[in-house]
Every structure is written in C-alpha cells, then in structure tokens.
Design an enzyme around this catalytic site. Structure first.
Site, PDB file in Angstrom:
ATOM      1  N   ASN A  39      77.344  12.493  64.704  1.00 28.93           N
ATOM      2  CA  ASN A  39      76.915  11.953  65.894  1.00 28.93           C
ATOM      3  C   ASN A  39      76.875  12.392  67.147  1.00 28.93           C
ATOM      4  OD1 ASN A  39      75.750   8.945  66.897  1.00 28.93           O
ATOM      5  ND2 ASN A  39      77.603   9.071  68.047  1.00 28.93           N
ATOM      6  N   GLU A  40      75.814  12.454  67.904  1.00 23.07           N
ATOM      7  CA  GLU A  40      75.611  12.653  69.304  1.00 23.07           C
ATOM      8  C   GLU A  40      76.457  13.717  69.792  1.00 23.07           C
ATOM      9  OE1 GLU A  40      76.103   9.244  71.598  1.00 23.07           O
ATOM     10  OE2 GLU A  40      74.426   8.311  70.872  1.00 23.07           O
TER      11      GLU A  40
END
Length: 342
Positions: A140-141
């Site tokens: 994630n991210e």
C-alpha cells in the site's frame, strides 16, 4: 479499456487488521461475519482488506497461525456471501505510508525485502490458488518518488516468486506518491496478463480531507463545500495543504466541481492502461467525515460517473470509522444513495 470483472464495486475494511492497535479484541470485534453479510447487501462485488505484517508475523519474522486465521475467516465469509476479496499488504517490515508507524529501511535493506518476498510466498501458498475470488495487492502507498526504480525491481521479483507458487492469481501494483495516478506511467509494463494497475483518488484533497488532523498545515476547523469554485478550491489548497491538487488551472475558475474534473484526471491513466493492456483499479477513494452528508453524496456522484465511463473498478474507503466511515451514524440518512454509487 479492459475491465476487471468481479472487482468493479467494492468497499475497504480499513482499521480491522491494519492501522489498529493489533489486539485480539480488535481482530475479534471490529469486523464480524454479520458485517460481511451486511456489505453483501450493498450491491458491491468485493471487499479490499488491508493487513499489516504485525497480524501474521512476530517481530523476528516468525509466522503466527492465529493471525492467519483472521484472513481465513474473511475469505470464508466472503465466499459465503458472494464477495470477492483483495488481500492488501498495508504495512511491511521496514515500510509504512504512515510515518507514525516508525517503519524504516525497507527500500535500502535487502534483508527486509527478503522478508517481504517470503511473506508473499506464504500468502501465495495459503491463498494464491483459490481462484478469481482472491487477489493480491503487493504494498500500500509507496511514498517517495525516489523509491520508484527500486520499487519496480522489488515488485517484479516479488511477482516472480509469487508466480512460482500461484501462476494465475491477480496481482495489483501501484506507484509512488501514495499510489498517485501520476505514478502509473513510471510502473514497468505488466509482468503478465494477470497484473492490475492500482491507484488511489482523494481529489480534490482540499475537499475530501477538509479539516484533517493528520495534515500538519491543515486548520482542523476548515470546511469547504463540494460546489465551491475552482478558484476557491485552488486558493484554499495553497493555504491549507503543502500538496497541490491536480487540474484546477485547466477549468474556468468560476465553474464548480463536477464529473468532468475526474474525467480529465483519469484520462492519462486510462490511456496508459489501454496501451499496456491492463485493467485500472482505484483501491481507495472517499470523503472525510467533516464534509456534510449531502456534499459527500455529490462527490461520490461525480467520481462514480467517471469510474463508470472508463470501466474503472474501485473500493471506497472505508466501511466503518477511520474518519471516512460509510456505515457510521452520520451517513445513515444518505447511505442508500451512497450504496448505489459505490
């Protein structure tokens, strides 16, 4: 553009197995089977479930079967109620999008990277051959653009190692600036036909994050309506946020936000996806609880029209709480409208 069937309309289960205090009480009680049953009645086809490495690993990297049992339950419940599922590694040892997690060194440390690969091999052994109803999201991210090249290398090697165990599982990959749509052109061409390009969209940030306490420059009392002019949105962004939202200058400054903003915002990513033959997926989008319910619905209307126009799958952030909760009491009066827009 190629659609990712079965993953067109979804919702995140943020705060359950990630971004939490990692206690048994949290795991047992934040999300239960009845929540999955309720979500299945919303008309969505999947859930995205963020998990932190803490759920399934001890500090020295030993796996915990007790942690994996919560993922097992999620898969069982989703199967029972007809939902597909994305397993999203929200935090790995040495990296989190959230500086407050104090995870450092992943992109510089080969031992941390090896731990990441081995965790995904374990996920692959356990869940990689269930079929179309479970997909993997590598990380994630990713934050800094400086990580772009090494992240491409890490992701490619991780995909290869997953493929040796689970040759057909769908794998999502996003880029820097927290899965920004800007980063998609800098991703490597898809490794195979089962790769999905992933981005997040909270634009315009000045609206979706109005009053956000975690943005250091933001006045927590700041509020702005969804129908503010582009001129006001631009001015407020400069005053409240160090990041600059994309696209205000290309519109009549007296005009107001509508679906055309998102059509323009998505256009380059759609072009890249079409050229590379991949599906495009928005893993997070949503509006902070500080916005009015009515404005929240309007924003969802705008972005959903563009998702539908381009055939982009998505998962709204988030099912409950986490400052964006769709099922929270504040949205009770408009939830039926929102459900139709997911």
């Amino acid at each position: 553009m190629k659609k990712w069937e079965g993953y067109m309309h979804g919702v995140n289960l943020g705060g359950w197995l990630s971004q939490c205090d990692h206690t048994k009480d949290r795991y047992d009680n934040f999300i239960k089977e009845e929540d999955i049953k309720a979500i299945s009645g919303w008309g969505v086809d999947h859930v995205r479930i963020p998990v932190d490495y803490n759920l399934v690993e001890t500090g020295d990297g030993i796996y915990s079967d007790d942690g994996f049992k919560y993922i097992d339950s999620a898969i069982e419940w989703c199967g029972k109620y007809g939902l597909n599922m994305i397993l999203d590694l929200h935090k790995t040892y040495g990296f989190s999008f959230d500086d407050g997690e104090n995870e450092k060194g992943f992109f510089e440390n080969e031992k941390y990277q090896e731990r990441f690969y081995k965790l995904w091999e374990e996920f692959a052994r356990r869940y990689g051959n269930i079929g179309e109803r479970v997909a993997f999201e590598l990380l994630n991210e990713v934050t800094d653009k400086a990580f772009c090249d090494i992240w491409n290398e890490i992701a490619t090697l991780c995909i290869k190692r997953i493929r040796s165990i689970a040759p057909n599982v769908k794998i999502l990959i996003g880029g820097y600036y927290n899965n920004s749509i800007e980063a998609l052109p800098d991703l490597l061409p898809p490794y195979d036909e089962n790769i999905i390009y992933n981005f997040h969209c909270y634009e315009p940030l000045i609206f979706t994050h109005q009053g956000a306490y975690w943005i250091p420059t933001m006045d927590t009392s700041f509020r702005v309506p969804v129908d503010a002019s582009y001129s006001k949105l631009a001015t407020d962004t400069k005053e409240q946020i160090s990041q600059v939202s994309i696209g205000f200058d290309s519109f009549d400054q007296s005009a107001c936000l509508d679906e055309r903003y998102f059509e323009k915002y998505f256009a380059e990513a759609v072009k890249i996806a079409e050229e590379r033959g991949v599906s495009l997926y928005c893993g997070e989008y949503g509006v902070i609880e500080n916005a009015t319910p009515e404005d929240t619905v309007k924003w969802y209307e705008f972005i959903s029209k563009s998702f539908e126009k381009f055939g982009i799958g998505r998962a709204a952030w988030s099912y409950k709480e986490m400052d964006f909760g769709l099922s929270d009491e504040r949205l009770k009066g408009v939830l039926p409208e929102l459900q139709k827009l997911l």
